[in-house]
Design a protein around this motif. Structure first.
Motif, PDB file in Angstrom:
ATOM      1  N   GLU A   1     -81.731 -68.691  56.562  1.00 42.12           N
ATOM      2  CA  GLU A   1     -82.421 -69.455  55.510  1.00 42.12           C
ATOM      3  C   GLU A   1     -83.853 -69.804  55.934  1.00 42.12           C
ATOM      4  O   GLU A   1     -84.785 -69.695  55.152  1.00 42.12           O
ATOM      5  CB  GLU A   1     -81.602 -70.704  55.140  1.00 42.12           C
ATOM      6  CG  GLU A   1     -80.366 -70.297  54.346  1.00 42.12           C
ATOM      7  CD  GLU A   1     -79.343 -71.402  54.115  1.00 42.12           C
ATOM      8  OE1 GLU A   1     -78.353 -71.146  53.418  1.00 42.12           O
ATOM      9  OE2 GLU A   1     -79.520 -72.528  54.662  1.00 42.12           O
ATOM     10  N   LYS A   2     -84.003 -70.204  57.219  1.00 45.30           N
ATOM     11  CA  LYS A   2     -85.355 -70.529  57.732  1.00 45.30           C
ATOM     12  C   LYS A   2     -86.258 -69.298  57.667  1.00 45.30           C
ATOM     13  O   LYS A   2     -87.401 -69.373  57.228  1.00 45.30           O
ATOM     14  CB  LYS A   2     -85.270 -70.987  59.193  1.00 45.30           C
ATOM     15  CG  LYS A   2     -85.138 -72.479  59.324  1.00 45.30           C
ATOM     16  CD  LYS A   2     -85.318 -72.917  60.774  1.00 45.30           C
ATOM     17  CE  LYS A   2     -84.560 -74.213  60.993  1.00 45.30           C
ATOM     18  NZ  LYS A   2     -83.719 -74.192  62.176  1.00 45.30           N
ATOM     19  N   LYS A   3     -85.737 -68.177  58.131  1.00 46.99           N
ATOM     20  CA  LYS A   3     -86.535 -66.954  58.207  1.00 46.99           C
ATOM     21  C   LYS A   3     -86.969 -66.494  56.815  1.00 46.99           C
ATOM     22  O   LYS A   3     -88.119 -66.133  56.603  1.00 46.99           O
ATOM     23  CB  LYS A   3     -85.698 -65.875  58.903  1.00 46.99           C
ATOM     24  CG  LYS A   3     -86.383 -64.583  59.167  1.00 46.99           C
ATOM     25  CD  LYS A   3     -87.402 -64.654  60.270  1.00 46.99           C
ATOM     26  CE  LYS A   3     -86.846 -64.247  61.609  1.00 46.99           C
ATOM     27  NZ  LYS A   3     -87.848 -64.270  62.673  1.00 46.99           N
ATOM     28  N   ILE A   4     -86.049 -66.561  55.854  1.00 50.36           N
ATOM     29  CA  ILE A   4     -86.375 -66.124  54.484  1.00 50.36           C
ATOM     30  C   ILE A   4     -87.436 -67.058  53.901  1.00 50.36           C
ATOM     31  O   ILE A   4     -88.375 -66.624  53.237  1.00 50.36           O
ATOM     32  CB  ILE A   4     -85.098 -66.116  53.596  1.00 50.36           C
ATOM     33  CG1 ILE A   4     -84.063 -65.140  54.149  1.00 50.36           C
ATOM     34  CG2 ILE A   4     -85.438 -65.879  52.121  1.00 50.36           C
ATOM     35  CD1 ILE A   4     -84.092 -63.727  53.636  1.00 50.36           C
ATOM     36  N   LYS A   5     -87.314 -68.362  54.214  1.00 53.40           N
ATOM     37  CA  LYS A   5     -88.285 -69.338  53.698  1.00 53.40           C
ATOM     38  C   LYS A   5     -89.667 -69.057  54.302  1.00 53.40           C
ATOM     39  O   LYS A   5     -90.665 -69.025  53.583  1.00 53.40           O
ATOM     40  CB  LYS A   5     -87.813 -70.770  54.017  1.00 53.40           C
ATOM     41  CG  LYS A   5     -88.614 -71.818  53.296  1.00 53.40           C
ATOM     42  CD  LYS A   5     -88.000 -73.199  53.378  1.00 53.40           C
ATOM     43  CE  LYS A   5     -88.864 -74.241  52.677  1.00 53.40           C
ATOM     44  NZ  LYS A   5     -90.295 -74.170  53.018  1.00 53.40           N
TER      45      LYS A   5
ATOM     46  N   SER B   1     -91.203 -66.164  52.595  1.00 56.45           N
ATOM     47  CA  SER B   1     -91.678 -66.377  51.216  1.00 56.45           C
ATOM     48  C   SER B   1     -92.893 -67.324  51.202  1.00 56.45           C
ATOM     49  O   SER B   1     -93.706 -67.271  50.297  1.00 56.45           O
ATOM     50  CB  SER B   1     -90.564 -66.880  50.317  1.00 56.45           C
ATOM     51  OG  SER B   1     -90.150 -68.146  50.744  1.00 56.45           O
ATOM     52  N   ASP B   2     -93.018 -68.172  52.249  1.00 50.48           N
ATOM     53  CA  ASP B   2     -94.182 -69.090  52.322  1.00 50.48           C
ATOM     54  C   ASP B   2     -95.437 -68.364  52.786  1.00 50.48           C
ATOM     55  O   ASP B   2     -96.549 -68.805  52.497  1.00 50.48           O
ATOM     56  CB  ASP B   2     -93.900 -70.263  53.296  1.00 50.48           C
ATOM     57  CG  ASP B   2     -92.876 -71.226  52.703  1.00 50.48           C
ATOM     58  OD1 ASP B   2     -92.575 -71.119  51.497  1.00 50.48           O
ATOM     59  OD2 ASP B   2     -92.363 -72.079  53.471  1.00 50.48           O
ATOM     60  N   SER B   3     -95.250 -67.284  53.535  1.00 52.97           N
ATOM     61  CA  SER B   3     -96.448 -66.635  54.122  1.00 52.97           C
ATOM     62  C   SER B   3     -97.095 -65.631  53.160  1.00 52.97           C
ATOM     63  O   SER B   3     -96.545 -65.231  52.172  1.00 52.97           O
ATOM     64  CB  SER B   3     -96.089 -65.944  55.424  1.00 52.97           C
ATOM     65  OG  SER B   3     -95.196 -64.896  55.176  1.00 52.97           O
TER      66      SER B   3
END
Ligand code: ADP
Length: 163
Positions: free
Chosen positions: A154-158, A161-163
């Motif tokens: 979940e952290k990695k996907i976030k 998507s933030d970058s």
């Protein structure tokens, strides 16, 4: 001493992988999980991250070790004194590929046997790609991956998507 290797990408490791690991670890003295440093695919997690996740989720299994490798699976097996390769089989679609792979490996090294463990029915639909796809839509992946892996996916996907 019966040493087996379980090679794969594990990007990320799922409950289906863990189920195969637990069952395979009961069939041998030592099970080495081999995380493939695969330059052809662009993984979500680095090799070190995948190794670390597998170490954490298998920490209760005394006869399981986790390593990364590159090159031929049979060479990795030989270097570690293993003469068994474990693979998991889900659907018929896995069969063709896995059969080819095991026959190539047999051709390369006569002494190494591939054994297949059939998927637990609960996880027959489950793959690392499914997990990444579901998580990319912010849908719930609990039950598909161990909780430790869930947080990291979940952290990695976030982050992505933030970058
Ligand atoms: P690879 O890129 O080598 O296919 P994977 O990480 O996708 O690596 O899978 C490693 C092994 O685990 C393969 O043999 C695959 O068929 C098996 N596997 C993956 N998911 C499951 C599952 N849900 N149930 C049983 N076996 C599985």
């Amino acid at each position: 001493m019966r040493t087996a290797i379980y090679p794969g990408s594990f990007d990320p490791p799922t409950c289906g992988h863990l189920d195969i690991i637990e069952r395979a670890s009961r069939l041998c003295d030592e099970l080495i999980i081999g995380v493939l440093k695969n330059s052809a695919k662009t993984p979500l997690f680095s090799t070190d991250e995948r190794v670390n996740m597998l170490k954490v989720i298998t920490s209760d299994l005394d006869n399981v070790r986790v390593m990364s490798f590159e090159g031929l699976t049979v060479d990795f097996a030989k270097q570690n004194g293993a003469n068994i390769i474990v693979r998991g089989l889900r659907a018929l679609t896995d069969f063709d590929y896995e059969l080819q792979l095991s026959q190539i490996n047999k051709n390369l090294c006569e002494d190494i046997e591939t054994i297949f463990l059939t998927t637990n029915l609960k996880y027959s639909f489950l793959s690392s790609s499914t997990v990444k796809e579901v998580a990319s839509y912010s849908a719930d992946i609990s039950g598909l991956v161990p909780p430790y892996v869930q947080d990291l996916v979940e952290k990695k996907i976030k982050e992505r998507s933030d970058s």
